[in-house]
Write a protein that holds these residues in place. Structure first.
Motif, PDB file in Angstrom:
ATOM      1  N   ALA A 142      -5.956 -54.714  -0.259  1.00 49.65           N
ATOM      2  CA  ALA A 142      -5.221 -55.588  -1.173  1.00 49.65           C
ATOM      3  C   ALA A 142      -4.420 -56.629  -0.397  1.00 49.65           C
ATOM      4  N   LEU A 143      -3.779 -56.196   0.696  1.00 51.28           N
ATOM      5  CA  LEU A 143      -2.999 -57.136   1.502  1.00 51.28           C
ATOM      6  C   LEU A 143      -3.893 -58.177   2.162  1.00 51.28           C
ATOM      7  N   GLU A 144      -5.082 -57.771   2.572  1.00 48.24           N
ATOM      8  CA  GLU A 144      -5.990 -58.709   3.246  1.00 48.24           C
ATOM      9  C   GLU A 144      -6.429 -59.843   2.328  1.00 48.24           C
ATOM     10  N   ARG A 149      -7.638 -64.930   6.813  1.00 48.04           N
ATOM     11  CA  ARG A 149      -7.941 -65.285   8.211  1.00 48.04           C
ATOM     12  C   ARG A 149      -7.710 -64.101   9.147  1.00 48.04           C
ATOM     13  N   HIS A 150      -7.015 -63.088   8.686  1.00 50.59           N
ATOM     14  CA  HIS A 150      -6.763 -61.900   9.506  1.00 50.59           C
ATOM     15  C   HIS A 150      -7.430 -60.723   8.795  1.00 50.59           C
ATOM     16  N   PRO A 151      -8.609 -60.321   9.261  1.00 47.57           N
ATOM     17  CA  PRO A 151      -9.441 -59.427   8.447  1.00 47.57           C
ATOM     18  C   PRO A 151      -8.979 -57.974   8.343  1.00 47.57           C
ATOM     19  N   ARG A 152      -7.996 -57.534   9.124  1.00 44.65           N
ATOM     20  CA  ARG A 152      -7.623 -56.116   9.048  1.00 44.65           C
ATOM     21  C   ARG A 152      -6.106 -55.960   9.037  1.00 44.65           C
ATOM     22  N   ARG A 153      -5.620 -55.260   8.022  1.00 48.98           N
ATOM     23  CA  ARG A 153      -4.185 -55.009   7.904  1.00 48.98           C
ATOM     24  C   ARG A 153      -3.906 -53.521   7.705  1.00 48.98           C
ATOM     25  N   VAL A 154      -4.745 -52.683   8.279  1.00 49.73           N
ATOM     26  CA  VAL A 154      -4.607 -51.240   8.072  1.00 49.73           C
ATOM     27  C   VAL A 154      -3.385 -50.695   8.804  1.00 49.73           C
ATOM     28  N   ARG A 155      -3.141 -51.146  10.024  1.00 47.06           N
ATOM     29  CA  ARG A 155      -1.979 -50.631  10.754  1.00 47.06           C
ATOM     30  C   ARG A 155      -0.682 -51.034  10.057  1.00 47.06           C
ATOM     31  N   LEU A 156      -0.647 -52.227   9.492  1.00 48.07           N
ATOM     32  CA  LEU A 156       0.522 -52.643   8.719  1.00 48.07           C
ATOM     33  C   LEU A 156       0.689 -51.730   7.501  1.00 48.07           C
ATOM     34  N   ALA A 157      -0.400 -51.456   6.802  1.00 45.82           N
ATOM     35  CA  ALA A 157      -0.337 -50.577   5.635  1.00 45.82           C
ATOM     36  C   ALA A 157       0.122 -49.179   6.032  1.00 45.82           C
TER      37      ALA A 157
END
Length: 357
Positions: A142-144, A149-157
């Motif tokens: 959802a955040l992505e 332009r930044h394809p991965r936000r799993v560590r942030l999640a």
């Protein structure tokens, strides 16, 4: 007065048990609640309770699930366009569950949907770890949508969920400690961290390719998609991954490896649907309920997630035996299964398989 059908009577009995259990858990907490008292509150026999719920843990989970599937009126948060605003809104919605200083300990735990002391066994702890990884993936997807332009936000999640769950544990142990507004602001500012979030699991280069096949595909009946809330059919082209409760982290492998335009479906299976299956339903339903209040429908994860409690999807793709370590996947194209994979890395293998020419 018309006589109730058997199904209506069963539903009435189940509702009475849930109402009695909710009152018992709110008054005494999970540890001190007794099935005998729940039966007495519901004016039923102990056997009637167990005929609907095989254990106190299954009953507690059912009460929590009922609270998220039939919530009171809740205002929807405005859809936010920026990453920071979206995280702030998600945290605000998630923190609404925190008990207040005047709440009773047992009532506060129920409102918090606390699982403290409920899953202390190894299968439960393993499943919780895997479910939390899946939660992080869903929040990240959802955040992505806010930062293509930044394809991965799993560590942030993962970091956001760590902070929110930490606030929940503190509220459980020390009600009134901490300020939810500060936690919300902290989540907002986490977006400024450079977490060097890359996607390079070391085992993927060694995963065996999927087997190319031309098997007939007979789609099973529709099941509810836990993310969108709509019915999910299985007649479209794409990837279907069947994952046990102990292999849910492989969902990301299917998502990242899928071809553009692929429909990716994850079917969750378990050898213990009464408890671990309900645990998955609770946690994913809780998270997606928060996501729907923050993100517009077109920003929700395109991944489809279904709970295959009766292994109908697993059977349809030819997996006769399932357990919590199951990982199997197929690629469907033009009404046929064109690729199969089983074992660790199967979701990645099926997703990377080329289509039939």
């Amino acid at each position: 007065m018309a006589r109730l059908t058997r199904a209506q009577q069963q539903e009435r009995t189940r509702a009475a048990v849930l109402a009695a259990a909710r009152a018992e858990f709110a008054e005494r907490g999970y540890a001190d609640a007794k099935v005998d008292r729940i039966a007495e509150r519901a004016e039923l026999t102990r056997g009637a309770v167990y005929s609907n719920f095989p254990s106190k843990r299954a009953l507690y989970l059912a009460v929590l699930i009922d609270s998220i599937e039939h919530p009171g009126a809740a205002a929807a948060a405005p859809s936010s366009s920026s990453l920071a605003a979206a995280l702030s809104a998600f945290a605000r919605v998630w923190l609404e569950r925190l008990p207040l200083t005047g709440d009773t300990p047992a009532g506060g735990k129920l409102q918090l949907r606390s699982l403290a002391g409920v899953f202390d066994d190894e299968p439960g702890r393993t499943a919780l770890a895997q479910i939390t990884r899946l939660e992080a993936l869903l929040l990240a997807l959802a955040l992505e949508s806010r930062v293509p332009r930044h394809p991965r936000r799993v560590r942030l999640a993962e970091l956001v969920l760590t902070l929110l769950n930490g606030a929940g544990h503190l509220a459980d142990a020390a009600p009134g400690f901490g300020d939810p507004f500060d936690v919300t602001q902290a989540c907002r500012h986490l977006t400024g961290l450079d977490l060097a979030d890359t996607w390079d699991p070391p085992h993927l280069p060694y995963v065996a390719p999927a087997q190319a096949v031309r098997d007939a595909w007979q789609p099973p009946a529709e099941l509810p998609d836990q993310i969108s809330g709509h019915q999910a059919g299985f007649d479209a082209d794409g990837v279907i991954a069947v994952l046990g409760a102990g292999r849910l982290e492989a969902a990301e492998e299917a998502v990242r490896a899928a071809h553009p335009g692929d429909r990716v479906t994850v079917a969750v299976v378990t050898g213990d649907p009464a408890e671990l299956g309900r645990l998955v339903r609770l946690r994913i339903g809780d998270l997606t309920g928060c996501l729907r209040r923050v993100f517009a429908p077109d920003a929700l994860p395109s991944l489809r997630l279904v709970l295959d409690d009766h292994a109908t999807i697993a059977s349809a793709i030819g997996i006769p035996d399932i357990d919590d370590a199951t990982e199997a996947a197929v690629r469907v194209q033009a009404g046929k299964i064109v690729a199969r994979a089983t074992g660790r890395g199967a979701a990645h293998a099926a997703a990377t398989a080329g289509p039939l020419s």
